[in-house]
Write a protein that holds these residues in place. Structure first.
Motif, PDB file in Angstrom:
ATOM      1  N   TYR A  18       0.872  -1.170   0.000  1.00 37.47           N
ATOM      2  CA  TYR A  18       0.000   0.000   0.000  1.00 37.47           C
ATOM      3  C   TYR A  18       0.911   1.222   0.000  1.00 37.47           C
ATOM      4  O   TYR A  18       1.746   1.382   0.887  1.00 37.47           O
ATOM      5  CB  TYR A  18      -0.903   0.005   1.232  1.00 37.47           C
ATOM      6  CG  TYR A  18      -1.570   1.327   1.498  1.00 37.47           C
ATOM      7  CD1 TYR A  18      -2.372   1.925   0.535  1.00 37.47           C
ATOM      8  CD2 TYR A  18      -1.408   1.988   2.706  1.00 37.47           C
ATOM      9  CE1 TYR A  18      -2.984   3.140   0.775  1.00 37.47           C
ATOM     10  CE2 TYR A  18      -2.022   3.202   2.953  1.00 37.47           C
ATOM     11  CZ  TYR A  18      -2.804   3.776   1.983  1.00 37.47           C
ATOM     12  OH  TYR A  18      -3.417   4.977   2.217  1.00 37.47           O
ATOM     13  N   ASN A  49      -7.289 -11.577  -2.535  1.00 40.70           N
ATOM     14  CA  ASN A  49      -6.802 -11.744  -1.159  1.00 40.70           C
ATOM     15  C   ASN A  49      -5.704 -10.736  -0.826  1.00 40.70           C
ATOM     16  O   ASN A  49      -5.687 -10.170   0.271  1.00 40.70           O
ATOM     17  CB  ASN A  49      -6.287 -13.168  -0.936  1.00 40.70           C
ATOM     18  CG  ASN A  49      -7.399 -14.178  -0.896  1.00 40.70           C
ATOM     19  OD1 ASN A  49      -8.547 -13.851  -0.653  1.00 40.70           O
ATOM     20  ND2 ASN A  49      -7.061 -15.428  -1.137  1.00 40.70           N
ATOM     21  N   THR A  50      -4.802 -10.516  -1.757  1.00 35.98           N
ATOM     22  CA  THR A  50      -3.722  -9.554  -1.520  1.00 35.98           C
ATOM     23  C   THR A  50      -4.275  -8.138  -1.428  1.00 35.98           C
ATOM     24  O   THR A  50      -3.877  -7.362  -0.548  1.00 35.98           O
ATOM     25  CB  THR A  50      -2.652  -9.653  -2.631  1.00 35.98           C
ATOM     26  OG1 THR A  50      -2.158 -10.996  -2.667  1.00 35.98           O
ATOM     27  CG2 THR A  50      -1.501  -8.700  -2.375  1.00 35.98           C
ATOM     28  N   HIS A  53      -5.887  -7.608   1.905  1.00 34.81           N
ATOM     29  CA  HIS A  53      -4.857  -7.420   2.932  1.00 34.81           C
ATOM     30  C   HIS A  53      -4.311  -5.989   2.898  1.00 34.81           C
ATOM     31  O   HIS A  53      -4.176  -5.335   3.934  1.00 34.81           O
ATOM     32  CB  HIS A  53      -3.724  -8.428   2.724  1.00 34.81           C
ATOM     33  CG  HIS A  53      -2.556  -8.181   3.603  1.00 34.81           C
ATOM     34  ND1 HIS A  53      -2.489  -8.629   4.898  1.00 34.81           N
ATOM     35  CD2 HIS A  53      -1.405  -7.492   3.370  1.00 34.81           C
ATOM     36  CE1 HIS A  53      -1.340  -8.231   5.426  1.00 34.81           C
ATOM     37  NE2 HIS A  53      -0.664  -7.547   4.518  1.00 34.81           N
ATOM     38  N   GLU A  54      -4.012  -5.507   1.707  1.00 34.03           N
ATOM     39  CA  GLU A  54      -3.448  -4.162   1.584  1.00 34.03           C
ATOM     40  C   GLU A  54      -4.471  -3.083   1.955  1.00 34.03           C
ATOM     41  O   GLU A  54      -4.108  -2.037   2.487  1.00 34.03           O
ATOM     42  CB  GLU A  54      -2.895  -3.938   0.178  1.00 34.03           C
ATOM     43  CG  GLU A  54      -1.750  -4.855  -0.200  1.00 34.03           C
ATOM     44  CD  GLU A  54      -0.575  -4.848   0.769  1.00 34.03           C
ATOM     45  OE1 GLU A  54      -0.345  -3.827   1.451  1.00 34.03           O
ATOM     46  OE2 GLU A  54       0.116  -5.877   0.848  1.00 34.03           O
ATOM     47  N   THR A  56      -6.512  -3.258   4.352  1.00 32.59           N
ATOM     48  CA  THR A  56      -6.472  -3.096   5.808  1.00 32.59           C
ATOM     49  C   THR A  56      -5.382  -2.110   6.222  1.00 32.59           C
ATOM     50  O   THR A  56      -5.554  -1.357   7.179  1.00 32.59           O
ATOM     51  CB  THR A  56      -6.272  -4.438   6.545  1.00 32.59           C
ATOM     52  OG1 THR A  56      -5.032  -5.014   6.165  1.00 32.59           O
ATOM     53  CG2 THR A  56      -7.409  -5.390   6.282  1.00 32.59           C
ATOM     54  N   HIS A  57      -4.265  -2.102   5.497  1.00 35.25           N
ATOM     55  CA  HIS A  57      -3.220  -1.114   5.791  1.00 35.25           C
ATOM     56  C   HIS A  57      -3.732   0.300   5.529  1.00 35.25           C
ATOM     57  O   HIS A  57      -3.491   1.216   6.319  1.00 35.25           O
ATOM     58  CB  HIS A  57      -1.969  -1.365   4.949  1.00 35.25           C
ATOM     59  CG  HIS A  57      -1.242  -2.611   5.293  1.00 35.25           C
ATOM     60  ND1 HIS A  57      -0.707  -2.867   6.534  1.00 35.25           N
ATOM     61  CD2 HIS A  57      -0.959  -3.707   4.537  1.00 35.25           C
ATOM     62  CE1 HIS A  57      -0.131  -4.043   6.538  1.00 35.25           C
ATOM     63  NE2 HIS A  57      -0.273  -4.586   5.332  1.00 35.25           N
ATOM     64  N   TYR A  67     -10.854   0.636  11.198  1.00 36.96           N
ATOM     65  CA  TYR A  67      -9.876  -0.447  11.288  1.00 36.96           C
ATOM     66  C   TYR A  67     -10.014  -1.187  12.612  1.00 36.96           C
ATOM     67  O   TYR A  67     -10.036  -2.419  12.648  1.00 36.96           O
ATOM     68  CB  TYR A  67      -8.454   0.103  11.133  1.00 36.96           C
ATOM     69  CG  TYR A  67      -7.379  -0.922  11.392  1.00 36.96           C
ATOM     70  CD1 TYR A  67      -7.020  -1.836  10.411  1.00 36.96           C
ATOM     71  CD2 TYR A  67      -6.740  -0.989  12.629  1.00 36.96           C
ATOM     72  CE1 TYR A  67      -6.041  -2.794  10.649  1.00 36.96           C
ATOM     73  CE2 TYR A  67      -5.767  -1.948  12.875  1.00 36.96           C
ATOM     74  CZ  TYR A  67      -5.425  -2.836  11.891  1.00 36.96           C
ATOM     75  OH  TYR A  67      -4.474  -3.787  12.122  1.00 36.96           O
ATOM     76  N   LYS A  71     -10.954  -5.052  13.215  1.00 39.53           N
ATOM     77  CA  LYS A  71     -10.057  -5.904  13.996  1.00 39.53           C
ATOM     78  C   LYS A  71     -10.821  -6.594  15.131  1.00 39.53           C
ATOM     79  O   LYS A  71     -10.679  -7.805  15.334  1.00 39.53           O
ATOM     80  CB  LYS A  71      -8.904  -5.063  14.550  1.00 39.53           C
ATOM     81  CG  LYS A  71      -7.880  -5.847  15.314  1.00 39.53           C
ATOM     82  CD  LYS A  71      -6.754  -4.935  15.778  1.00 39.53           C
ATOM     83  CE  LYS A  71      -5.755  -5.674  16.627  1.00 39.53           C
ATOM     84  NZ  LYS A  71      -4.665  -4.802  17.070  1.00 39.53           N
TER      85      LYS A  71
END
Length: 86
Positions: A18, A49-50, A53-54, A56-57, A67, A71
């Motif tokens: 990211y 999926n990647t 994940h990014e 979330t950053h 966030y 979580k």
């Protein structure tokens, strides 16, 4: 935010990133866990999926409260699943 898909076998250790200042996500389909040369369905699943994940950053930076809510929801889901291993 935009998404940039690359096939960079020279940097196979980096599957995604990211970039906050430029406001984009990068997915390397040739990464160590990438699926370059595999079937398209597998490539799409890997990319999604990647990207997730990014994202979330980017949430952690751009929307810390969202966030933390995500979580907490994930931790609760795992804790309430009854599973002891994955």
């Amino acid at each position: 935010m935009s998404v940039k898909l690359i096939n960079d076998a020279s940097d196979f250790s980096k599957n995604g990133a990211y970039y906050m200042k430029e406001n984009y996500l990068m997915v390397n389909l040739s990464a160590r866990y990438g699926l370059s040369g595999k079937d398209k369905v597998s490539q799409v699943k890997y990319g999604v999926n990647t990207i997730a994940h990014e994202i979330t950053h980017s949430m952690k930076v751009g929307s810390p409260s969202a966030y933390l809510d995500l979580k907490k929801a994930i931790v609760n889901l795992i804790n309430n699943s009854g599973r002891t291993s994955w």
